[in-house]
Design an enzyme around this catalytic site. Structure first.
Site, PDB file in Angstrom:
ATOM      1  CG  HIS A   1       0.939  -9.576   5.681  1.00  0.00           C
ATOM      2  ND1 HIS A   1       2.442  -9.609   6.213  1.00  0.00           N
ATOM      3  CD2 HIS A   1       0.651  -8.243   6.380  1.00  0.00           C
ATOM      4  CE1 HIS A   1       2.638  -8.454   6.505  1.00  0.00           C
ATOM      5  NE2 HIS A   1       1.747  -7.572   6.865  1.00  0.00           N
TER       6      HIS A   1
ATOM      7  CG  ASP B   1       3.013 -10.479  -1.696  1.00  0.00           C
ATOM      8  OD1 ASP B   1       3.048 -10.623  -0.423  1.00  0.00           O
ATOM      9  OD2 ASP B   1       3.910  -9.681  -2.166  1.00  0.00           O
TER      10      ASP B   1
ATOM     11  CB  SER C   1      20.459   8.662  -3.858  1.00  0.00           C
ATOM     12  OG  SER C   1      19.203   9.123  -3.228  1.00  0.00           O
TER      13      SER C   1
ATOM     14  N   GLY D   1       8.433   4.437   2.672  1.00  0.00           N
ATOM     15  CA  GLY D   1       7.841   4.183   4.056  1.00  0.00           C
ATOM     16  C   GLY D   1       6.259   4.138   4.085  1.00  0.00           C
TER      17      GLY D   1
ATOM     18  N   GLY E   1       4.191   2.663   2.122  1.00  0.00           N
ATOM     19  CA  GLY E   1       3.494   1.299   1.649  1.00  0.00           C
ATOM     20  C   GLY E   1       3.314   1.284   0.132  1.00  0.00           C
TER      21      GLY E   1
ATOM     22  CD  GLU F   1      12.782  -5.217  -1.379  1.00  0.00           C
ATOM     23  OE1 GLU F   1      11.998  -5.094  -0.281  1.00  0.00           O
ATOM     24  OE2 GLU F   1      12.593  -4.737  -2.542  1.00  0.00           O
TER      25      GLU F   1
ATOM     26  CG  ASP G   1       5.889  -4.718  -3.054  1.00  0.00           C
ATOM     27  OD1 ASP G   1       4.432  -5.032  -2.930  1.00  0.00           O
ATOM     28  OD2 ASP G   1       6.382  -4.746  -2.174  1.00  0.00           O
TER      29      ASP G   1
ATOM     30  CE1 TYR H   1       6.166  -8.391   4.658  1.00  0.00           C
ATOM     31  CE2 TYR H   1       8.260  -9.655   4.722  1.00  0.00           C
ATOM     32  CZ  TYR H   1       7.054  -9.326   3.852  1.00  0.00           C
ATOM     33  OH  TYR H   1       6.730  -9.680   2.646  1.00  0.00           O
TER      34      TYR H   1
END
Length: 350
Positions: free
Chosen positions: A15, A17, A46, A96, A98, A134, A146, A196
């Site tokens: 937390h 970045d 996919s 999910g 991380g 994103e 990321d 978040y």
């Protein structure tokens, strides 16, 4: 055209970045694989989801295709024309936990499109395109770590990244006598996305009250001007930045005892000051804290579930993981999943 982009693990700097802070991630040997070819319509398939989606032009559908559509829209905003393509994705990257599977998908798509159509976009611009997808298209206000790590990863190294300036350096990840594992709690509490974004708002409020443009201008002694909750949030960010700097030094000196202590300290801060951990990840960290040969552990990712990174002496984790799994199952009626993590290079053609 086939490419692969890695996920990432962040050793420390959680937390930070999106708060102009420091982070210390590395790319991992789990990937999103993507193939691309020209077609008459946009076709996204996919293999993981066993789903094919066709469309005349990229649009928001509130599903996994948004990561790819968002990348195409970001190219178009920059004046590039992306003709209809068929994109097929598969992955051995757990979702999910991380490891940033979404960023890996965005970087893979951006890289494949740029290479296939000869756009010659720089690696840093690919990172910006992927993040823009994103933030602006998918709607998750993530930082840049990321996507940066998936693009710039280097096997055998962590990346010490200053998210304010985007200056970075590779730090050798010479894990002689130690190893890194990831424990998946297999829980993801509903709070995760709403909380978040709430944490981001709280951090913006901190800067507004203090009259600062960036957390890099904030000093610990100024936090007394803040109300209780905001003070806790700001304290985490400032102290976590310090922990990253100390962790870089520890890694350079191969002082894994110190690095482990910093991981435990980071988890305590995420639990008590930033308040993004949960009962399940706290249980895992506390269980590991009592075990000989475990040097450090902390929750990773946005919080409210997800994974725990574990630094231990070589061979130790293998001996205790079944005991951990049993205790966890007894407490929560949930099975744990374990992943041994190794470093990898960033996005590349296959």
């Amino acid at each position: 055209m086939k490419v692969k982009a890695p996920g990432r693990v962040n050793i420390i700097g959680e937390h930070t970045d999106y708060n102009d802070g420091y982070v210390l991630p590395f790319a991992v040997n789990k990937f999103v694989f993507l193939s691309l070819e020209r077609t008459k319509k946009f076709i996204f398939h996919s293999e993981t989801m066993n789903e094919t989606v066709e469309m005349d032009e990229p649009k928001k559908l509130n599903k996994w295709t948004d990561y790819i559509s968002g990348v195409i829209r970001a190219f178009e905003k920059r004046g590039f024309v992306v003709p209809p393509v068929k994109i097929v994705i598969s992955s051995n990257l757990p979702v999910g936990v991380g490891l940033s599977s979404s960023a890996a998908l965005e970087v893979a798509a951006a890289y494949a499109i740029s290479e296939h159509f000869g756009f010659n976009v720089t690696k840093l611009e690919l990172v910006r395109i992927a993040r823009e997808a994103e933030v602006e298209f998918v709607g998750v206000k993530c930082g840049i770590m990321d996507q940066f790590t998936s693009a710039f990863g280097k096997k055998g190294h962590a990346i010490f990244l200053d998210t304010m300036t985007l200056n970075y350096e590779y730090v050798p990840l010479e894990l002689e006598g130690v190893e890194i594992n990831l424990v998946d709690s297999n829980v993801k509490h509903e709070l995760s996305s709403s909380e978040y974004n709430k944490r981001r708002q709280e951090c913006e409020e901190v800067l507004r009250i203090l009259g600062k443009k960036s957390f890099r201008e904030v000093k610990l002694e100024e936090l007394g001007k803040l109300p209780g909750t905001l003070k806790k949030r700001a304290q985490h960010v400032l102290e976590e930045n310090e922990r990253v700097l100390k962790s870089v030094q520890a890694l350079r000196k191969r002082d894994f005892e110190m690095l482990g202590k910093l991981l435990f300290s980071s988890h305590e801060s995420l639990r008590d000051l930033y308040e993004v951990s949960c009962e399940e990840t706290d249980f895992i960290v506390e269980f590991l804290r009592k075990k000989e040969g475990v040097l450090g552990a902390r929750m990773v990712g946005g919080g409210f579930g997800g994974g725990v990174i574990v630094l231990s002496k070589k061979g130790v984790f293998e001996k205790i993981k079944e005991d951990l799994a049993r205790s966890y199952k007894k407490r929560f009626e949930i099975d744990l999943t374990f992943h041994k993590i190794e470093s990898a290079d960033g996005v590349q053609k296959i």
